[in-house]
Write an enzyme that holds these catalytic residues in place. Structure first.
Site, PDB file in Angstrom:
ATOM      1  N   GLY A  45       0.830  -1.193   0.000  1.00 41.76           N
ATOM      2  CA  GLY A  45       0.000   0.000   0.000  1.00 41.76           C
ATOM      3  C   GLY A  45       0.864   1.242   0.000  1.00 41.76           C
ATOM      4  CD  GLN A  50       3.286   5.729   2.757  1.00 38.69           C
ATOM      5  OE1 GLN A  50       2.326   5.189   2.235  1.00 38.69           O
ATOM      6  NE2 GLN A  50       4.220   5.036   3.392  1.00 38.69           N
ATOM      7  CB  CYS A 107       4.847   2.143   7.507  1.00 39.46           C
ATOM      8  SG  CYS A 107       4.367   3.676   6.691  1.00 39.46           S
ATOM      9  CG  LEU A 108       6.476   1.001   1.444  1.00 37.68           C
ATOM     10  CD1 LEU A 108       5.963   1.251   0.031  1.00 37.68           C
ATOM     11  CD2 LEU A 108       7.611  -0.018   1.425  1.00 37.68           C
ATOM     12  CG  HIS A 149      -0.963   1.168   7.094  1.00 37.98           C
ATOM     13  ND1 HIS A 149      -0.076   0.695   8.048  1.00 37.98           N
ATOM     14  CD2 HIS A 149      -0.242   2.058   6.355  1.00 37.98           C
ATOM     15  CE1 HIS A 149       1.109   1.280   7.885  1.00 37.98           C
ATOM     16  NE2 HIS A 149       1.034   2.104   6.851  1.00 37.98           N
ATOM     17  CD  GLU A 150      -1.259   2.507   2.535  1.00 42.45           C
ATOM     18  OE1 GLU A 150      -0.841   3.674   2.471  1.00 42.45           O
ATOM     19  OE2 GLU A 150      -0.548   1.561   2.925  1.00 42.45           O
ATOM     20  CG  HIS A 153      -0.096   6.714   5.370  1.00 43.05           C
ATOM     21  ND1 HIS A 153       1.012   7.280   5.967  1.00 43.05           N
ATOM     22  CD2 HIS A 153       0.191   5.396   5.235  1.00 43.05           C
ATOM     23  CE1 HIS A 153       1.921   6.323   6.180  1.00 43.05           C
ATOM     24  NE2 HIS A 153       1.454   5.179   5.752  1.00 43.05           N
TER      25      HIS A 153
HETATM   26 ZN    ZN Z   1       2.342   3.365   5.830  1.00 43.17          ZN
END
Ligand code: ZN
Length: 183
Positions: A45, A50, A107-108, A149-150, A153
């Protein structure tokens, strides 16, 4: 085009995304770039924040693991993950259902940091697509978790906010190092 993923504590990660009012060519290009960027980073995701854009646009693809959900309905119809992923969505509204379950998330924007996060197991997500459709997605498992999660963000919320206080304490040093390295 692969975009640069921003790392904590980059302020854009704490910025509430503006709703997407109109899907322009620029937005389509951003969404395509985000997919490329996510696959290259082996993520499931990615949110616009991000890659430095504070708008309500995110992508999720968990189709590598068809067994990660026990059901999936889109606008009331049963679907396979492969029919729905990659999911590019804008302006999500979530209803969370089911009891809370803990599972490991990464998480990236936090390379090397993973932790158990407690979230409601099921989600009913009302999202818009780039083609102007509204989808009501009901699911559980990793797909539910990734959508939650997304969506977090998109509203400036990060998975570290949802960690237990013991875990927060345990990762204090790691966060401090990230603040020094990327702040
Ligand atoms: Zn994340």
């Amino acid at each position: 085009m692969i975009r640069k993923i921003v790392f904590y504590p980059e302020p854009v990660l704490r910025t509430v995304g503006k709703p997407v009012e109109e899907v322009t060519d620029e937005i389509r290009e951003l969404a395509a770039d985000m997919l490329e960027t996510m696959y290259e980073a082996s993520g499931v995701g990615l949110a616009a924040q991000q890659v430095g854009e504070a708008i309500q646009l995110a992508i999720v693809d968990v189709s590598h693991d068809p067994e990660c959900i026990s059901y999936l309905r889109v606008n009331g119809e049963e679907k396979e993950l492969s029919e729905v992923c990659p999911l590019t969505f804008i302006n999500p509204k979530l209803e969370l259902v089911g009891k809370k379950e803990a599972d490991v998330e990464g998480c990236l924007s936090f390379p090397d940091l993973r932790g158990d996060i407690l979230r409601p197991s099921e989600v009913k997500a009302t999202v818009e697509t780039l083609d102007g459709e509204t989808l009501v997605i009901e699911t559980d498992g990793l797909f539910s978790r990734a959508i939650q999660h997304e969506t977090d963000h998109l509203f400036g919320k990060l998975f570290i906010d949802r960690m237990s206080s013991a875990k927060k304490l345990a990762i204090r040093r790691q966060l401090k190092e990230m603040q020094e390295q990327y702040g």
